[in-house]
Design an enzyme around this catalytic site. Structure first.
Site, PDB file in Angstrom:
ATOM      1  N   ASN A  11      42.280  35.184  31.389  1.00 48.03           N
ATOM      2  CA  ASN A  11      42.264  33.735  31.633  1.00 48.03           C
ATOM      3  C   ASN A  11      40.852  33.247  31.358  1.00 48.03           C
ATOM      4  O   ASN A  11      39.951  33.473  32.149  1.00 48.03           O
ATOM      5  CB  ASN A  11      42.675  33.449  33.084  1.00 48.03           C
ATOM      6  CG  ASN A  11      42.543  31.975  33.433  1.00 48.03           C
ATOM      7  OD1 ASN A  11      42.409  31.131  32.538  1.00 48.03           O
ATOM      8  ND2 ASN A  11      42.571  31.661  34.711  1.00 48.03           N
ATOM      9  N   LYS A  13      39.741  30.297  31.362  1.00 44.34           N
ATOM     10  CA  LYS A  13      39.367  29.071  32.088  1.00 44.34           C
ATOM     11  C   LYS A  13      38.718  28.099  31.092  1.00 44.34           C
ATOM     12  O   LYS A  13      39.156  28.034  29.946  1.00 44.34           O
ATOM     13  CB  LYS A  13      38.481  29.422  33.279  1.00 44.34           C
ATOM     14  CG  LYS A  13      39.117  30.538  34.126  1.00 44.34           C
ATOM     15  CD  LYS A  13      38.464  30.778  35.442  1.00 44.34           C
ATOM     16  CE  LYS A  13      39.228  31.882  36.183  1.00 44.34           C
ATOM     17  NZ  LYS A  13      38.745  32.119  37.531  1.00 44.34           N
ATOM     18  N   HIS A  95      47.533  28.390  38.878  1.00 44.81           N
ATOM     19  CA  HIS A  95      46.254  29.037  39.189  1.00 44.81           C
ATOM     20  C   HIS A  95      45.606  28.330  40.380  1.00 44.81           C
ATOM     21  O   HIS A  95      45.723  27.111  40.511  1.00 44.81           O
ATOM     22  CB  HIS A  95      45.326  29.010  37.970  1.00 44.81           C
ATOM     23  CG  HIS A  95      44.138  29.904  38.173  1.00 44.81           C
ATOM     24  ND1 HIS A  95      43.031  29.508  38.878  1.00 44.81           N
ATOM     25  CD2 HIS A  95      43.922  31.193  37.816  1.00 44.81           C
ATOM     26  CE1 HIS A  95      42.175  30.523  38.925  1.00 44.81           C
ATOM     27  NE2 HIS A  95      42.689  31.555  38.289  1.00 44.81           N
ATOM     28  N   GLU A  97      42.716  27.443  40.974  1.00 44.38           N
ATOM     29  CA  GLU A  97      41.799  26.349  40.637  1.00 44.38           C
ATOM     30  C   GLU A  97      42.570  25.057  40.358  1.00 44.38           C
ATOM     31  O   GLU A  97      42.096  23.964  40.651  1.00 44.38           O
ATOM     32  CB  GLU A  97      40.915  26.763  39.441  1.00 44.38           C
ATOM     33  CG  GLU A  97      39.891  27.799  39.864  1.00 44.38           C
ATOM     34  CD  GLU A  97      39.506  28.790  38.776  1.00 44.38           C
ATOM     35  OE1 GLU A  97      39.745  28.523  37.587  1.00 44.38           O
ATOM     36  OE2 GLU A  97      38.957  29.853  39.137  1.00 44.38           O
ATOM     37  N   GLU A 164      46.483  36.619  43.126  1.00 45.64           N
ATOM     38  CA  GLU A 164      45.033  36.400  43.073  1.00 45.64           C
ATOM     39  C   GLU A 164      44.541  35.915  44.432  1.00 45.64           C
ATOM     40  O   GLU A 164      44.626  34.714  44.731  1.00 45.64           O
ATOM     41  CB  GLU A 164      44.694  35.353  42.008  1.00 45.64           C
ATOM     42  CG  GLU A 164      45.101  35.750  40.608  1.00 45.64           C
ATOM     43  CD  GLU A 164      44.224  35.084  39.555  1.00 45.64           C
ATOM     44  OE1 GLU A 164      43.725  35.806  38.695  1.00 45.64           O
ATOM     45  OE2 GLU A 164      44.019  33.861  39.609  1.00 45.64           O
ATOM     46  N   GLY A 170      36.048  35.375  41.033  1.00 46.56           N
ATOM     47  CA  GLY A 170      34.705  35.024  40.590  1.00 46.56           C
ATOM     48  C   GLY A 170      33.615  35.361  41.595  1.00 46.56           C
ATOM     49  O   GLY A 170      32.471  34.925  41.460  1.00 46.56           O
ATOM     50  N   SER A 206      38.127  39.343  40.275  1.00 47.19           N
ATOM     51  CA  SER A 206      37.011  40.274  40.036  1.00 47.19           C
ATOM     52  C   SER A 206      37.486  41.643  39.553  1.00 47.19           C
ATOM     53  O   SER A 206      36.916  42.663  39.923  1.00 47.19           O
ATOM     54  CB  SER A 206      36.136  40.403  41.290  1.00 47.19           C
ATOM     55  OG  SER A 206      35.560  39.154  41.618  1.00 47.19           O
ATOM     56  N   GLY A 227      39.551  37.101  34.684  1.00 44.94           N
ATOM     57  CA  GLY A 227      38.742  35.923  34.405  1.00 44.94           C
ATOM     58  C   GLY A 227      37.484  36.316  33.639  1.00 44.94           C
ATOM     59  O   GLY A 227      37.508  36.539  32.424  1.00 44.94           O
TER      60      GLY A 227
HETATM   61  P1  13P Z   1      37.581  36.614  37.856  1.00 44.46           P
HETATM   62  O1  13P Z   1      38.122  37.840  37.142  1.00 44.46           O
HETATM   63  O2  13P Z   1      36.437  35.985  37.147  1.00 44.46           O
HETATM   64  O3  13P Z   1      37.342  36.893  39.306  1.00 44.46           O
HETATM   65  O4  13P Z   1      38.756  35.519  37.793  1.00 44.46           O
HETATM   66  C1  13P Z   1      40.024  35.861  38.198  1.00 44.46           C
HETATM   67  C2  13P Z   1      40.937  34.759  37.829  1.00 44.46           C
HETATM   68  O5  13P Z   1      40.915  33.684  38.440  1.00 44.46           O
HETATM   69  C3  13P Z   1      41.864  34.960  36.699  1.00 44.46           C
HETATM   70  O6  13P Z   1      42.796  33.949  36.641  1.00 44.46           O
END
Ligand code: 13P
Length: 244
Positions: A11, A13, A95, A97, A164, A170, A206, A227
């Site tokens: 992803n 983003k 997601h 976010e 997640e 992140g 992560s 991510g």
């Molecule tokens: P990270 O791998 O950067 O923690 O992000 C995970 C994520 O939100 C994937 O959709």
């Protein structure tokens, strides 16, 4: 990982312009191993370029969101038909976010999931609890509600779930393999037996090349939604290799 085919998705983003996407996806597509399903979820503006660069390879291209209506007065939105017209294979929905910053609700997600399924797009549906919810002992309640209220079981044939935990996104704080496995087993148990055996559940939060092997070794973890580490081809491919 059982008999289910591993599925690793990146992803991106809000990263990578269309110009950056072409060479990146071409490189990734050329280096994919046989075995796992692999996808990249890219910004709307990079979709066409990603589809072009992935053509003829196993790499699948997903959008990161879509609108539930077929068409209409929804300024700034994108429909399932528009994605399919570009050659897009699927869409990431729900997601955290989008839930947190853009007010996406389970009710809207139920409509989006139904629209994507009807149009013929595969879906990765993201679910997960906040740190506060986990500390209050509400994790299972939150996951059960997200699965039930989005109508996930009615669209299982096209569906992958991504677990997640929001506190792990992140932050560098990965869920331990045991804790992730516990949540995955719980999510799997939300589906009727015939679906529960085949539906794939990715872990996200992560996930990196060094922690991927142990997470992916858990019986109910069928892949990853990556991510940060998906923005760099070597790191992403190392995770794909761990799923192979
Ligand atoms: P990270 O791998 O950067 O923690 O992000 C995970 C994520 O939100 C994937 O959709």
């Amino acid at each position: 990982m059982s008999g289910r085919r591993p599925f690793v998705a990146g992803n991106w983003k809000m990263h990578k312009t269309a110009g950056e996407t072409g060479p990146f996806v071409a490189d990734l597509a050329a280096r994919l191993p046989d075995g796992p399903e692999v996808a990249v979820c890219v910004p709307f503006t990079s979709l066409a370029e990603a589809v072009r660069a992935a053509a003829g390879s196993q790499l699948r291209v997903y959008a990161q969101n879509m609108h539930q209506a077929a068409q209409g007065a929804f300024t700034g939105e994108i429909s399932a038909a528009m994605l399919l017209d570009l050659g897009v294979h699927g869409v990431l929905l729900g997601h955290s976010e989008r839930r947190q910053y853009f007010g996406e609700t389970d009710a809207a997600l139920a409509e989006k999931l139904a629209a994507a399924d009807a149009a013929g797009l595969d879906v990765i549906l993201a679910v997960g609890e906040t740190e506060q919810q986990r500390e209050a002992g509400e994790t299972e309640q939150v996951l059960a509600r997200q699965i039930a209220d989005s109508g996930a079981a009615s669209h299982a044939a096209r569906l992958t779930i991504a677990y997640e935990p929001i506190w792990a996104i992140g932050t560098g704080r990965t869920a331990t393999p045991a804790l992730a496995e516990e949540a995955h087993r719980f999510i799997r148990g939300r589906f009727p037996a015939e679906i529960s055996e085949v539906i794939r559940i990715q872990y996200g939060g992560s996930m990196k090349p060094d922690n991927a092997p142990e997470l992916l070794a858990q019986p109910d973890i069928d892949g990853g939604l990556i991510g940060g580490a998906s923005l760099e081809a070597d790191a992403f491919l190392a995770i794909v290799a761990a799923a192979t």
